[in-house]
Write a protein that holds these residues in place. Structure first.
Motif, PDB file in Angstrom:
ATOM      1  N   TYR A 119       1.060  -1.770   7.842  1.00  0.00           N
ATOM      2  CA  TYR A 119       1.363  -2.738   6.617  1.00  0.00           C
ATOM      3  C   TYR A 119       1.282  -4.184   6.778  1.00  0.00           C
ATOM      4  CZ  TYR A 119       5.875  -3.769   8.210  1.00  0.00           C
ATOM      5  OH  TYR A 119       6.978  -4.239   8.850  1.00  0.00           O
ATOM      6  N   ASN A 260      -1.551   5.031   0.732  1.00  0.00           N
ATOM      7  CA  ASN A 260      -0.521   5.360  -0.576  1.00  0.00           C
ATOM      8  C   ASN A 260      -1.176   5.443  -1.912  1.00  0.00           C
ATOM      9  OD1 ASN A 260      -1.567   2.601   0.163  1.00  0.00           O
ATOM     10  ND2 ASN A 260      -0.619   1.862  -1.747  1.00  0.00           N
ATOM     11  N   VAL A 305      -1.273   1.492   4.562  1.00  0.00           N
ATOM     12  CA  VAL A 305      -0.807   1.209   3.329  1.00  0.00           C
ATOM     13  C   VAL A 305      -1.277  -0.300   2.794  1.00  0.00           C
ATOM     14  CG1 VAL A 305       1.033   2.900   3.187  1.00  0.00           C
ATOM     15  CG2 VAL A 305       1.531   0.518   3.827  1.00  0.00           C
ATOM     16  N   PRO A 320       6.258  -0.464   3.125  1.00  0.00           N
ATOM     17  CA  PRO A 320       5.803   0.975   3.121  1.00  0.00           C
ATOM     18  C   PRO A 320       6.832   1.819   1.963  1.00  0.00           C
ATOM     19  CG  PRO A 320       5.919   0.431   5.320  1.00  0.00           C
ATOM     20  CD  PRO A 320       6.344  -0.724   4.712  1.00  0.00           C
ATOM     21  N   LEU A 324       4.546   3.497  -0.777  1.00  0.00           N
ATOM     22  CA  LEU A 324       4.346   4.965  -0.916  1.00  0.00           C
ATOM     23  C   LEU A 324       5.416   5.711  -1.679  1.00  0.00           C
ATOM     24  CD1 LEU A 324       4.622   5.284   3.274  1.00  0.00           C
ATOM     25  CD2 LEU A 324       2.660   6.055   1.742  1.00  0.00           C
ATOM     26  N   GLY A 328       5.984   9.779  -1.060  1.00  0.00           N
ATOM     27  CA  GLY A 328       5.170   9.462   0.076  1.00  0.00           C
ATOM     28  C   GLY A 328       6.033   8.910   1.368  1.00  0.00           C
TER      29      GLY A 328
END
Length: 390
Positions: A119, A260, A305, A320, A324, A328
């Motif tokens: 990320y 994502n 992501v 994240p 997500l 996720g």
């Protein structure tokens, strides 16, 4: 020849030629041909050997490897154009890639597959770190399950069709066949060497089946040749890879960029009632979520992501947890987050030296690198844009 001026910055940029400009100085030429070349390049082209001593240096991806694993995706489009111009494929060895490679050296693959999540802010180079790790997996003879950019399926699918095997869901037959071609191109040699067989019979229609004991490549080729069944073939293929990896017949590396997008509330695909379809209504979604779950072993999942992977307005945070969403995050938990930052001072210096070496940037005054550093904030993508052809 074009002359770009930004404030007091003055650079000569050439889109297709590397001839020496009269604006370049003897000092700059000496720096790039002698000292600079030693500073920014490493002769170690095997990612398995990359460690802290290679950080901030560029290594060359062999042409045959580039054609095999990046032909159908893996590099950002802007980077692909730069490769054509520079006539070589070079990747910088960066800390996130070296960190994950070190983790993989010490991994017990008999345990459930580890998940790593890259990320960072926009343009910091997450996709190129994935490309570096993809090369590592190729050299270590992992079977590669690589999705170059998930949002392509969610935002601009080539074709949609009602699924014949999953009521109420949609197939992306052309995208599925294209992905199977990508998988075959990356792994055909290794799969032939491993001689993997399907574990059970797969029935596609009254007249079409793939019998138990058939080559795994036959399963892949059926999905390519019979586009109608491509999404079902992907589900069967990924199921076989999970099972046979756990049995120790192969090692699998899953590399997915824009992961994502699987958890965004909506896609840009419209159903028959003109309502936007959710990602879980696409038959391609479940197989890739299954293979990123910790229910199998002898493999690894490396995911990225990105705010740009969202189909709607970008979220404020690049973390994240935000990208997500709850679903996720819980799907991947526990995972190892790895942050990709802007260039360090040493990385920035190496990148500028590389551009000078390729005659892509030619200086006209002392201190130009400091101005580039200020304008780009050491962001890799912004630096690439500043140094791009007009």
């Amino acid at each position: 020849m074009f002359l770009r001026r930004s404030g007091s910055l003055s650079l000569v940029l050439r889109p297709t030629t590397f001839a020496i400009s009269p604006f370049s100085t003897a000092t700059a030429a000496s720096e790039t041909t002698h000292k600079g070349r030693e500073e920014f390049r490493t002769g170690e082209s095997d990612p398995a050997n990359h460690d802290q001593s290679h950080l901030a240096r560029f290594y060359t991806v062999p042409a045959d490897v580039q054609k095999q694993i990046y032909l159908h995706g893996g590099y950002p489009k802007t980077f692909e154009r730069q490769i054509k111009t520079f006539t070589e494929s070079c990747l910088m060895v960066r800390q996130p890639a070296v960190e994950i490679i070190d983790y993989l050296r010490r991994t017990d693959f008999q345990r459930p597959a580890n998940r790593f999540v890259l990320y960072g802010k926009d343009g910091t180079g997450k996709s190129l770190v994935l490309a570096h790790l993809l090369h590592y997996g190729f050299k270590q003879e992992f079977v590669l399950v690589h999705v170059p950019w998930v949002p392509n399926w969610m935002k601009r699918p080539k074709e949609t069709a009602n699924s014949s095997s999953h009521e109420g869901q949609l197939d992306l037959p052309l995208d599925g066949a294209a992905w199977l071609s990508h998988f075959k191109h990356q792994n055909a040699k290794l799969l032939t060497k491993l001689d993997l067989k399907v574990s059970r019979e797969y029935v596609w229609s009254k007249r079409e089946t793939t019998p138990a004991g058939a080559s795994l490549l036959e399963l892949v080729e059926h999905g390519i040749n019979r586009v109608k069944f491509s999404c079902n073939a992907i589900a069967a293929l990924l199921g076989e890879l999970r099972q046979q990896s756990t049995e120790g017949k192969l090692k699998t590396m899953v590399v997915i960029d824009g992961f994502n997008a699987f958890f965004h509330p909506h896609t840009r695909i419209l159903a028959e009632n003109k309502v936007r379809v959710t990602p879980d209504k696409l038959t391609l979604t479940k197989p890739f979520l299954d293979i990123t779950a910790p229910s199998w072993s002898n493999g690894v999942c490396i995911l990225a992501v990105d705010r740009m992977a969202l189909t709607e307005d970008r979220m404020e945070s690049e973390l994240p947890m935000y990208l997500l969403r709850r679903e996720g995050f819980e799907h991947l938990d526990p995972f190892v987050p790895v942050r990709v930052d802007n260039y360090s001072e040493e990385e920035f210096h190496s990148c500028v030296q590389y551009y000078l070496n390729r005659k892509w940037v030619q200086i006209t005054k002392p201190g130009f690198d400091k101005e580039l550093e200020f304008l780009s904030g050491r962001n890799p993508f912004k630096l690439m844009q500043l140094c791009a052809s007009l």
